[in-house]
Motif scaffolding. Structure first.
Motif, PDB file in Angstrom:
ATOM      1  N   SER A  40       6.716   4.638   3.294  1.00  0.00           N
ATOM      2  CA  SER A  40       6.846   6.079   3.087  1.00  0.00           C
ATOM      3  C   SER A  40       6.842   6.383   1.589  1.00  0.00           C
ATOM      4  O   SER A  40       7.722   5.916   0.865  1.00  0.00           O
ATOM      5  N   PHE A  41       5.859   7.166   1.130  1.00  0.00           N
ATOM      6  CA  PHE A  41       5.749   7.550  -0.277  1.00  0.00           C
ATOM      7  C   PHE A  41       6.362   8.925  -0.497  1.00  0.00           C
ATOM      8  O   PHE A  41       6.278   9.795   0.354  1.00  0.00           O
ATOM      9  N   SER A  42       6.929   9.130  -1.676  1.00  0.00           N
ATOM     10  CA  SER A  42       7.455  10.441  -2.039  1.00  0.00           C
ATOM     11  C   SER A  42       6.617  11.053  -3.149  1.00  0.00           C
ATOM     12  O   SER A  42       5.846  11.957  -2.912  1.00  0.00           O
ATOM     13  N   ASP A  43       6.757  10.546  -4.382  1.00  0.00           N
ATOM     14  CA  ASP A  43       6.087  11.164  -5.528  1.00  0.00           C
ATOM     15  C   ASP A  43       5.372  10.160  -6.428  1.00  0.00           C
ATOM     16  O   ASP A  43       5.192  10.428  -7.602  1.00  0.00           O
ATOM     17  N   GLN A  51       3.454  10.841   2.402  1.00  0.00           N
ATOM     18  CA  GLN A  51       2.736  10.217   3.510  1.00  0.00           C
ATOM     19  C   GLN A  51       3.552   9.060   4.071  1.00  0.00           C
ATOM     20  O   GLN A  51       4.235   8.360   3.335  1.00  0.00           O
ATOM     21  N   ASP A  52       3.435   8.855   5.371  1.00  0.00           N
ATOM     22  CA  ASP A  52       4.046   7.715   6.045  1.00  0.00           C
ATOM     23  C   ASP A  52       2.940   6.851   6.623  1.00  0.00           C
ATOM     24  O   ASP A  52       1.994   7.375   7.224  1.00  0.00           O
ATOM     25  N   TYR A  53       3.059   5.534   6.451  1.00  0.00           N
ATOM     26  CA  TYR A  53       2.033   4.601   6.907  1.00  0.00           C
ATOM     27  C   TYR A  53       2.671   3.455   7.670  1.00  0.00           C
ATOM     28  O   TYR A  53       3.869   3.218   7.584  1.00  0.00           O
ATOM     29  N   LYS A  54       1.829   2.696   8.364  1.00  0.00           N
ATOM     30  CA  LYS A  54       2.230   1.462   9.037  1.00  0.00           C
ATOM     31  C   LYS A  54       1.555   0.294   8.331  1.00  0.00           C
ATOM     32  O   LYS A  54       0.422   0.406   7.869  1.00  0.00           O
ATOM     33  N   SER A  55       2.251  -0.828   8.285  1.00  0.00           N
ATOM     34  CA  SER A  55       1.705  -2.035   7.678  1.00  0.00           C
ATOM     35  C   SER A  55       2.307  -3.252   8.378  1.00  0.00           C
ATOM     36  O   SER A  55       3.509  -3.287   8.619  1.00  0.00           O
ATOM     37  N   ASP A  56       1.475  -4.221   8.712  1.00  0.00           N
ATOM     38  CA  ASP A  56       1.929  -5.477   9.307  1.00  0.00           C
ATOM     39  C   ASP A  56       1.714  -6.595   8.298  1.00  0.00           C
ATOM     40  O   ASP A  56       0.763  -6.558   7.521  1.00  0.00           O
ATOM     41  N   MET A  57       2.585  -7.594   8.342  1.00  0.00           N
ATOM     42  CA  MET A  57       2.384  -8.747   7.459  1.00  0.00           C
ATOM     43  C   MET A  57       3.010  -9.996   8.048  1.00  0.00           C
ATOM     44  O   MET A  57       3.854  -9.929   8.943  1.00  0.00           O
ATOM     45  N   VAL A  58       2.557 -11.123   7.546  1.00  0.00           N
ATOM     46  CA  VAL A  58       3.145 -12.421   7.850  1.00  0.00           C
ATOM     47  C   VAL A  58       3.928 -12.828   6.617  1.00  0.00           C
ATOM     48  O   VAL A  58       3.426 -12.765   5.495  1.00  0.00           O
ATOM     49  N   HIS A 170      11.619  -2.461   0.026  1.00  0.00           N
ATOM     50  CA  HIS A 170      11.673  -1.657  -1.198  1.00  0.00           C
ATOM     51  C   HIS A 170      12.379  -0.345  -0.887  1.00  0.00           C
ATOM     52  O   HIS A 170      12.121   0.273   0.139  1.00  0.00           O
ATOM     53  N   GLN A 171      13.244   0.090  -1.814  1.00  0.00           N
ATOM     54  CA  GLN A 171      13.966   1.355  -1.647  1.00  0.00           C
ATOM     55  C   GLN A 171      14.074   2.009  -3.017  1.00  0.00           C
ATOM     56  O   GLN A 171      14.753   1.500  -3.901  1.00  0.00           O
ATOM     57  N   SER A 172      13.353   3.112  -3.206  1.00  0.00           N
ATOM     58  CA  SER A 172      13.456   3.880  -4.448  1.00  0.00           C
ATOM     59  C   SER A 172      13.149   5.333  -4.145  1.00  0.00           C
ATOM     60  O   SER A 172      12.822   5.684  -3.007  1.00  0.00           O
ATOM     61  N   SER A 173      13.222   6.175  -5.168  1.00  0.00           N
ATOM     62  CA  SER A 173      12.953   7.594  -4.949  1.00  0.00           C
ATOM     63  C   SER A 173      11.482   7.857  -4.653  1.00  0.00           C
ATOM     64  O   SER A 173      11.144   8.860  -4.044  1.00  0.00           O
ATOM     65  N   GLU A 174      10.596   6.947  -5.047  1.00  0.00           N
ATOM     66  CA  GLU A 174       9.175   7.176  -4.817  1.00  0.00           C
ATOM     67  C   GLU A 174       8.601   6.428  -3.619  1.00  0.00           C
ATOM     68  O   GLU A 174       7.563   6.817  -3.100  1.00  0.00           O
TER      69      GLU A 174
END
Length: 188
Positions: A40-43, A51-58, A170-174
């Motif tokens: 999820s992006f902010s600025d 925008q909110d997106y989905k992402s998969d990873m190993v 990740h957790q930040s304002s952006e």
């Protein structure tokens, strides 16, 4: 007096019981997880804002557990994580995780010799791509996992655990990247 007792009880519950071994030895862990993430992006960038997106990873994890940090029902592991995305950024709601890596300290607690709880806390870097826009972020990362030893089912088998949990990458304002993971861990 009540505050002192409450503080002592909280400290006793929070701190792992460490037994210093006479002879220092190391154990190693290798793990692989599939992670389903929300991004999820902010600025951070006008092309990705709100925008909110989905992402998969190993996610591959290598760990080192000094025996001197082992207690009766708790232990500490030092882990390195490396992850690569499985999802391209071609679909409208998808974003590609180019690379994820980090270093973690992971306290573990064994509960009634039935399952294990772990709480990775560390620092990570995540690289994402969407529509030609590359973004890289560093942040404190943390999570929690529940692990079930397969030795409960197969007593003579290798020391492998099924794992499931959640992680804040990740957790930040952006930007916020968090998800759920499932996989296997092998201790040797």
């Amino acid at each position: 007096m009540k505050k002192v007792v409450a503080c002592l009880v909280a400290c006793a519950c929070a701190a792992p019981s460490v037994a210093l071994a006479e002879e220092s030895s190391l154990k190693f862990t290798v793990a692989a997880d599939y992670a389903n993430n929300n991004v999820s992006f902010s600025d951070s960038d006008p092309a990705l804002t709100n925008q909110d997106y989905k992402s998969d990873m190993v996610n591959l994890k290598l760990g080192l557990r000094p025996e001197s940090f082992t207690g009766r029902a708790s232990f500490l592991t030092f882990e390195a994580h490396v992850g690569m995305g499985l999802r391209d950024d071609e679909e409208p709601g998808d974003i590609e995780t180019d690379m994820y890596y980090g270093g973690f300290i992971v306290p573990h607690a064994v509960v009634f010799d039935l399952f294990e709880l772990s709480f990775p806390v560390g620092y990570s870097r995540i690289e994402l791509t969407k529509g030609g826009v590359d973004t890289t972020h560093n942040s404190v990362s943390f999570g929690g996992n529940v692990m079930l030893p397969l030795r409960l089912i197969f007593p003579n088998g290798p020391d492998i655990r099924l794992s499931a949990g959640g992680q804040v990458y990740h957790q930040s304002s952006e930007l916020r990247v968090y998800g759920y993971n499932a996989g296997l861990r092998w201790d040797f």
